[in-house]
Design an enzyme around this catalytic site. Sequence first.
Site, PDB file in Angstrom:
ATOM      1  NE  ARG A 100       0.387  -2.369  -6.512  1.00 15.62           N
ATOM      2  CZ  ARG A 100       0.145  -1.081  -6.683  1.00 15.62           C
ATOM      3  NH1 ARG A 100      -0.419  -0.381  -5.702  1.00 15.62           N
ATOM      4  NH2 ARG A 100       0.454  -0.488  -7.817  1.00 15.62           N
ATOM      5  CG  HIS A 106      -6.406  -0.257  -5.084  1.00 11.57           C
ATOM      6  ND1 HIS A 106      -5.736  -1.355  -5.564  1.00 11.57           N
ATOM      7  CD2 HIS A 106      -5.511   0.775  -5.141  1.00 11.57           C
ATOM      8  CE1 HIS A 106      -4.499  -1.021  -5.921  1.00 11.57           C
ATOM      9  NE2 HIS A 106      -4.358   0.273  -5.660  1.00 11.57           N
TER      10      HIS A 106
END
Length: 309
Positions: free
Chosen positions: A224, A272
Amino acid sequence: MAIVIIRKDDKINSWKEALNLYAPQIPVYGYLEKHPKEDIKMALVWKHPIGSLKDYPNLECIASSGAGVDFLFEDDQLPLHIPITRVVDEFLAKDMSEHVTALIFSQLKNLYHYKVDQFRKIWKPIPYKRIADVTIGIMGLGALGTVLAKDLVRLGFKVQGWSGSAKDIKGVTTFAGSSMQSAFLNSTQFLVCLLPLTNETRGILNAELFEQLPKGAHIINVARGGHLVDNDLLIMLDKGHLSGASLDVYHEEPLQLDHPFWEHPKIHMTPHYASVSDTASVVPQIVENYRRLASGEELLNLVSEDKKY
């Protein structure tokens, strides 16, 4: 008894179609369409609008459609009394392992360096490294980290891992807890972050941690964006302590156009997309938990209320 899908992207219909195909007997709604909120027992969510889960009076399960659940705990209106589940999927883990392995090999063989040289029209061979020359350190030995560790061992890498609690993985040297973190970092040349994002791990990739790595270490963050202190990374790259970084996750996504990561020659970026939940492989888990919910059985892949993963 029904399922509502709550997410802010354009994938509601694809998840709805996959659920309808696999289990046509289950009523499924997208949260933007008209639907009977009192019938909703399960919410299938991903980065939902803040406060949207409190609209369902009979909700009994909040199911993340991915492996991560940190976004849920960012909702200050989250109904904490409701069980939360997450995805544990072999395809998700294998995709992540393949992505990280590709990054490691690209660094060993200087492929990113040569791509930059190509644009500059520079012809300059530089020494490469071999598998035996480096030690890979994985922070986070959960479902994703364990698969990656095992795959790297099979390829012949020296692999070590660090986690909050002790783990035992064949062929992997493991470290646990804050007291063993320095020993783990001191001998890690490729640092892969696969930790869950919690209050304890937020900002863990910072200058203090980077200083404990050997000079020339490479950072891979596929967990993250909140794990990384961006400015600390830039400073350690520019001073030469770190050789580079491969990033798939960011504090803000898409990454703002004026962010210095975009043009930094030592940073390799992906949007991502290292590992994406596949509806076909995840839907059976969702349906199984729906069935368990209806029959009063224990749910699979429950998230710890204390650990928040």
